[in-house]
Write an enzyme that holds these catalytic residues in place. Sequence first.
Site, PDB file in Angstrom:
ATOM      1  N   LYS A  16       0.843  -1.203   0.000  1.00  0.00           N
ATOM      2  CA  LYS A  16       0.000   0.000   0.000  1.00  0.00           C
ATOM      3  C   LYS A  16       0.879   1.254   0.000  1.00  0.00           C
ATOM      4  O   LYS A  16       0.691   2.150  -0.811  1.00  0.00           O
ATOM      5  CB  LYS A  16      -0.909  -0.024   1.235  1.00  0.00           C
ATOM      6  N   HIS A  55      -5.590 -33.207  17.733  1.00  0.00           N
ATOM      7  CA  HIS A  55      -4.481 -34.045  18.215  1.00  0.00           C
ATOM      8  C   HIS A  55      -3.335 -33.200  18.738  1.00  0.00           C
ATOM      9  O   HIS A  55      -2.203 -33.686  18.830  1.00  0.00           O
ATOM     10  CB  HIS A  55      -4.018 -34.977  17.088  1.00  0.00           C
ATOM     11  N   LYS A  57       9.465  -0.907  13.803  1.00  0.00           N
ATOM     12  CA  LYS A  57      10.012  -0.589  12.474  1.00  0.00           C
ATOM     13  C   LYS A  57      11.124   0.456  12.600  1.00  0.00           C
ATOM     14  O   LYS A  57      12.188   0.331  12.012  1.00  0.00           O
ATOM     15  CB  LYS A  57       8.918  -0.006  11.566  1.00  0.00           C
ATOM     16  N   GLY A  90      -4.807  -1.736   5.045  1.00  0.00           N
ATOM     17  CA  GLY A  90      -4.022  -2.870   4.559  1.00  0.00           C
ATOM     18  C   GLY A  90      -4.683  -4.209   4.845  1.00  0.00           C
ATOM     19  O   GLY A  90      -4.781  -5.082   3.978  1.00  0.00           O
ATOM     20  N   ARG A  91      -5.186  -4.386   6.065  1.00  0.00           N
ATOM     21  CA  ARG A  91      -5.773  -5.683   6.437  1.00  0.00           C
ATOM     22  C   ARG A  91      -7.187  -5.862   5.882  1.00  0.00           C
ATOM     23  O   ARG A  91      -7.821  -6.877   6.129  1.00  0.00           O
ATOM     24  CB  ARG A  91      -5.734  -5.862   7.955  1.00  0.00           C
ATOM     25  N   GLU A 129      10.599  -4.669   4.359  1.00  0.00           N
ATOM     26  CA  GLU A 129      10.675  -6.086   3.990  1.00  0.00           C
ATOM     27  C   GLU A 129      10.328  -6.275   2.513  1.00  0.00           C
ATOM     28  O   GLU A 129      11.010  -6.985   1.770  1.00  0.00           O
ATOM     29  CB  GLU A 129       9.703  -6.924   4.837  1.00  0.00           C
ATOM     30  N   GLU A 184      -4.614  -6.699  14.802  1.00  0.00           N
ATOM     31  CA  GLU A 184      -4.078  -5.387  14.422  1.00  0.00           C
ATOM     32  C   GLU A 184      -5.187  -4.333  14.542  1.00  0.00           C
ATOM     33  O   GLU A 184      -4.921  -3.167  14.816  1.00  0.00           O
ATOM     34  CB  GLU A 184      -3.506  -5.417  12.993  1.00  0.00           C
TER      35      GLU A 184
HETATM   36  O1  F6P Z   1       2.172  -4.295   9.901  1.00  0.00           O
HETATM   37  C1  F6P Z   1       1.939  -2.948   9.648  1.00  0.00           C
HETATM   38  C2  F6P Z   1       1.423  -2.729   8.270  1.00  0.00           C
HETATM   39  O2  F6P Z   1       1.324  -1.361   8.079  1.00  0.00           O
HETATM   40  C3  F6P Z   1       0.091  -3.420   8.004  1.00  0.00           C
HETATM   41  O3  F6P Z   1      -0.990  -2.734   8.487  1.00  0.00           O
HETATM   42  C4  F6P Z   1       0.129  -3.565   6.531  1.00  0.00           C
HETATM   43  O4  F6P Z   1      -0.824  -4.484   6.085  1.00  0.00           O
HETATM   44  C5  F6P Z   1       1.551  -4.012   6.337  1.00  0.00           C
HETATM   45  O5  F6P Z   1       2.297  -3.248   7.266  1.00  0.00           O
HETATM   46  C6  F6P Z   1       2.111  -3.837   4.951  1.00  0.00           C
HETATM   47  O6  F6P Z   1       2.062  -2.513   4.539  1.00  0.00           O
HETATM   48  P1  F6P Z   1       2.233  -2.104   3.027  1.00  0.00           P
HETATM   49  O7  F6P Z   1       1.117  -2.711   2.258  1.00  0.00           O
HETATM   50  O8  F6P Z   1       2.216  -0.611   3.009  1.00  0.00           O
HETATM   51  O9  F6P Z   1       3.555  -2.650   2.547  1.00  0.00           O
END
Ligand code: F6P
Length: 549
Positions: free
Chosen positions: A210, A389, A513, A272-273, A216, A358
């Site tokens: 987003k 199990h 972060k 995002g979620r 990452e 979240e």
């Molecule tokens: O974990 C924090 C967060 O901002 C989430 O809310 C989001 O889904 C994720 O990082 C990834 O963010 P982006 O889509 O901006 O890479």
Amino acid sequence: MAEVHYPNLIHRPEWTALADHRAKGPLHLRELFASDPGRAERYVVRVGDLHIDYSKQLITDETLALLQELAVATDVFGLRDAMFRGERINVTEDRAVLHTALRAPRDAVIEVDGENVVPKVHAALDKMSDFAQRVRSGAWTGHTGKRIRNVVNIGIGGSDLGPAMAYEALRSFADRDLTVRFVSNVDGADLHEATRDLDPAETLFIVASKTFTTIETITNATSARSWLLKAFEGDEKAVAKHFVALSTNSGKVTEFGIDPDNMFEFWDWVGGRYSYDSAIGLSLMIAIGPDRFREMLDGFHLVDEHFRTAPAEANAPLLLGLLGIWYGNFHDAQSHAVLPYSHYLSKFTAYLQQLDMESNGKSVDRQGRRVEWQTGPVVWGTPGTNGQHAYYQLIHQGTKLIPADFIGFARPVGELSPELAAQHDLLMANFFAQTQALAFGKSAEEVRAEGVPEEQVAHRTFHGDHPTTTILAAELTPSVLGQLIALYEHKVFVQGAVWDIDSFDQWGVELGKVLAKRVEPALTKGADVPGLDPSTTALVAAYRTLKNA
Ligand code: F6P
């Protein structure tokens, strides 16, 4: 949105009425069913294809009435209407919350700041559909003209969990000639394992972010680009045919080197979620095809409409949200298990963890005051029979109250052989047996009647009275998946509304972060990090010693 006067939640009369009701001590589920067998038929709500049975909950008609009064008092439906109207209910980020617009029909009108957003939602969907079709048909080829056979989604959190979960859930509807993989972890092993057996000339990377700033994702995308360029001897032109982006940030996408024509957009009013039914679902759409994707959106929309219009007593997300409040706030339950009896839903609960934890892992209210009540639960679980199990022992006989949702289907999906399809009844026999055992247990008298020696009776007694909701559908189709996800999205909404927290921000993940960025030079270059605490300083030193040994 009308200003709502919000007295401290736990001092509301509706809250104290629930606390008093709880203090009276509810009857055991055995007694509740004995005195009211009709609850099995009465405590059922149907939404679309979902049959939701909450008769095995520790509630009576009075509990339900009191919970609904709490929902009225906390103006859950007022906030719901504000959300559907596109008001900025995400107060700390000053944003509208409009994932419901992502699945609205073409002729709907939903305005944000005076602009109807539905046309652009459908334009984005059309662009995705066109691209997905071209990849699926082979019209979109790689740099050398080879057909794309592998799709690798690079994203994390909401830009990974949703499409990864839904791809797994709908695998039996996917084009089996395509390999679809999801890379999220910045651990290089993730990208390595996802690409080691792939031909770069046949591989499409979808960079999903987003913000397009998530470290990452950008790190993995950069490494993926190097992997690709190595195969094409550094020919940068290859990137255009092998990389597309899903983002709200066209500037950053261009900066990364992806042609904005190859960007599929969404908007800041999609959290995002809550985003896998936006452009973030492109990998899923390529796998299952645009028609199936739209069926899934229709499933979401069906439950949106139910949540928006159904009366309180028949409103499934409201009900599930209130039941969670009943246990978390009045029974001290700390967690909530979600147990799907479907192999295809193996990632369902992991997806719900982000959606729920979240969203509702907050400890200040919408005005920033510390809350005096419990908020979101720990959500956990794995497909049911495997769990039986492993950890079900604790649910049955441990000391903790763990409310659980059981999700099952009447028919298997996919091209199973008759022999494998026949196993479905055994799977579901376990499903029904577990909720029965959890609710009704086995009394000491019943154990003794079986001739069990007295010293073993306590060990073999099941107290029962463990609450469960049973969610049944005929089959796990794209529409049913959409219905299930929307059900949980709105359940989480209801709880956040009652607790008066902002369910749509996630400031709690920011600190880690920022600190990771600060610590990294210490790991790579041994640089001094000002302000590092003594414990972390010692750990970093130990890490460097081990690394360089
Ligand atoms: O974990 C924090 C967060 O901002 C989430 O809310 C989001 O889904 C994720 O990082 C990834 O963010 P982006 O889509 O901006 O890479």
